[in-house]
Motif scaffolding. Structure first.
Motif, PDB file in Angstrom:
ATOM      1  N   PRO A  44      -1.326 -10.934  23.650  1.00 16.93           N
ATOM      2  CA  PRO A  44      -1.369 -12.382  23.432  1.00 16.93           C
ATOM      3  C   PRO A  44      -2.386 -13.050  24.338  1.00 16.93           C
ATOM      4  O   PRO A  44      -2.742 -12.520  25.397  1.00 16.93           O
ATOM      5  N   LEU A  56       5.972  -7.699  18.220  1.00 17.49           N
ATOM      6  CA  LEU A  56       6.036  -7.750  16.758  1.00 17.49           C
ATOM      7  C   LEU A  56       5.381  -6.483  16.218  1.00 17.49           C
ATOM      8  O   LEU A  56       4.175  -6.290  16.359  1.00 17.49           O
ATOM      9  N   HIS A  58       4.239  -4.817  13.049  1.00 13.93           N
ATOM     10  CA  HIS A  58       3.932  -5.302  11.695  1.00 13.93           C
ATOM     11  C   HIS A  58       3.286  -4.203  10.864  1.00 13.93           C
ATOM     12  O   HIS A  58       2.271  -3.615  11.253  1.00 13.93           O
ATOM     13  N   THR A  79       0.991 -14.320  16.763  1.00 14.75           N
ATOM     14  CA  THR A  79       1.436 -13.619  17.977  1.00 14.75           C
ATOM     15  C   THR A  79       0.603 -14.001  19.188  1.00 14.75           C
ATOM     16  O   THR A  79       1.140 -14.148  20.292  1.00 14.75           O
ATOM     17  N   ARG A  82       1.786 -17.146  20.934  1.00 17.78           N
ATOM     18  CA  ARG A  82       3.207 -17.259  21.295  1.00 17.78           C
ATOM     19  C   ARG A  82       3.648 -16.193  22.289  1.00 17.78           C
ATOM     20  O   ARG A  82       4.846 -15.947  22.440  1.00 17.78           O
ATOM     21  N   VAL A  84       3.301 -12.916  22.266  1.00 21.30           N
ATOM     22  CA  VAL A  84       3.906 -11.738  21.645  1.00 21.30           C
ATOM     23  C   VAL A  84       2.870 -10.620  21.516  1.00 21.30           C
ATOM     24  O   VAL A  84       1.736 -10.853  21.093  1.00 21.30           O
ATOM     25  N   LEU A  86       1.357  -7.623  19.637  1.00 24.44           N
ATOM     26  CA  LEU A  86       1.300  -7.198  18.237  1.00 24.44           C
ATOM     27  C   LEU A  86       0.984  -5.707  18.153  1.00 24.44           C
ATOM     28  O   LEU A  86      -0.007  -5.244  18.715  1.00 24.44           O
ATOM     29  N   LEU A 258       8.758 -17.003  14.660  1.00 23.76           N
ATOM     30  CA  LEU A 258       8.684 -16.646  16.079  1.00 23.76           C
ATOM     31  C   LEU A 258       9.044 -17.835  16.961  1.00 23.76           C
ATOM     32  O   LEU A 258       9.726 -17.676  17.987  1.00 23.76           O
TER      33      LEU A 258
END
Length: 269
Positions: A44, A56, A58, A79, A82, A84, A86, A258
């Motif tokens: 992030p 996350l 994905h 992401t 925020r 997060v 990925l 999210l």
């Protein structure tokens, strides 16, 4: 001049090592090797390098790879803003084997999380699993077989058969689907019910019928969602967002989920 030459000779090995380390480091479009397979990772924005990171995981769509995911504004864009981490696994043959429980892709995706945990301080209490299209069905398969440690499923336009028997389940399910989807068809119920796409999870989590309509909401114009939630489940929670259009990742949808899951102020993008 002689002093400068001596200084460069001393620094040169270190500079070369730094360049090699940067070039060899898997990040974004440079894949992380994992056995005979690989995945992509994206940090992030503004991460301090030490704070634990929500994750996350994905799964990409059919004929795609993780390189698409880590550049996708509706996935990576959510992401990055925020806090997060990925993770985007690469499917063999650019697809996923989600049709039955007899698939190596679940074990591979679990190994992706464990490998990433060697590289980053991940927050095990906030692991989210997502996917789009075939990748959404793969995300369903993953949490069906290995969902006990998953905080939430964020699924976009793809499901398993509602008759599947799942051994495990995440703490929360959030699914979005368009009623005009003709690629991964919207799974209408026997009487045309639009709550059918999450029947499997409602049954698994012991949710009472019929769910509570939360009305219309939207992230951007002109797309709107009709939200139905099941809050009084024996275990967990189910959220279904239905829209009238086709097969795509709705703009801002992943980011808004999210925001809600991480108790952040709603924002866009």
């Amino acid at each position: 001049m002689r002093s400068l030459f001596f200084l460069l000779c001393c620094l040169w090995p270190g500079l070369l090592h730094a360049i090699e380390t940067t070039e060899d480091r898997c990040h974004a479009e440079v894949p992380c090797p994992l056995g005979d397979r690989s995945y992509h990772v994206l940090e992030p924005d503004g991460w301090d390098g030490s704070s634990p990171l929500p994750v996350l995981l994905h799964f990409h769509g059919w004929m795609r790879q993780g390189t698409v995911v880590v550049k996708h504004p509706r996935v990576a864009g959510a992401t990055r803003r925020r806090g997060v981490l990925l993770l985007a696994p690469n499917g063999e043959g650019r697809t996923w084997n989600f049709w039955t429980s007899q698939t190596d892709d679940v074990a591979f995706a679990a190994a992706v999380i464990e490998d990433a945990a060697k590289r980053y301080p991940i927050d095990r209490a906030r692991i989210f699993v997502s996917g789009y299209s075939y990748g959404s069905a793969m995300a369903w398969r993953y949490v069906c077989e290995n969902g006990d440690g998953v905080s939430a499923l964020l699924a976009v336009s793809g499901t398993l058969r509602q008759s599947e028997h799942c051994q495990q389940a995440p703490q929360e399910i959030r699914h979005v689907h368009g009623t005009s989807d003709t690629v991964m068809d919207f799974p209408f119920g026997p009487e045309g019910e639009t709550t059918w796409p999450v029947k499997l999870w409602r049954d698994k989590l012991g949710c009472a019928e019929p769910g509570e309509g939360r009305g219309e909401w939207r992230v951007t114009e002109p797309l709107s969602f009709q939200r139905i939630t099941w809050e009084d489940c024996a275990e967990g929670r189910v959220v279904l967002d239905v829209h009238s259009r086709g097969h795509f990742i709705p703009r801002g949808w992943i980011g808004r989920q999210l925001d809600e899951l991480l108790a952040l102020p709603p924002s866009y993008p």
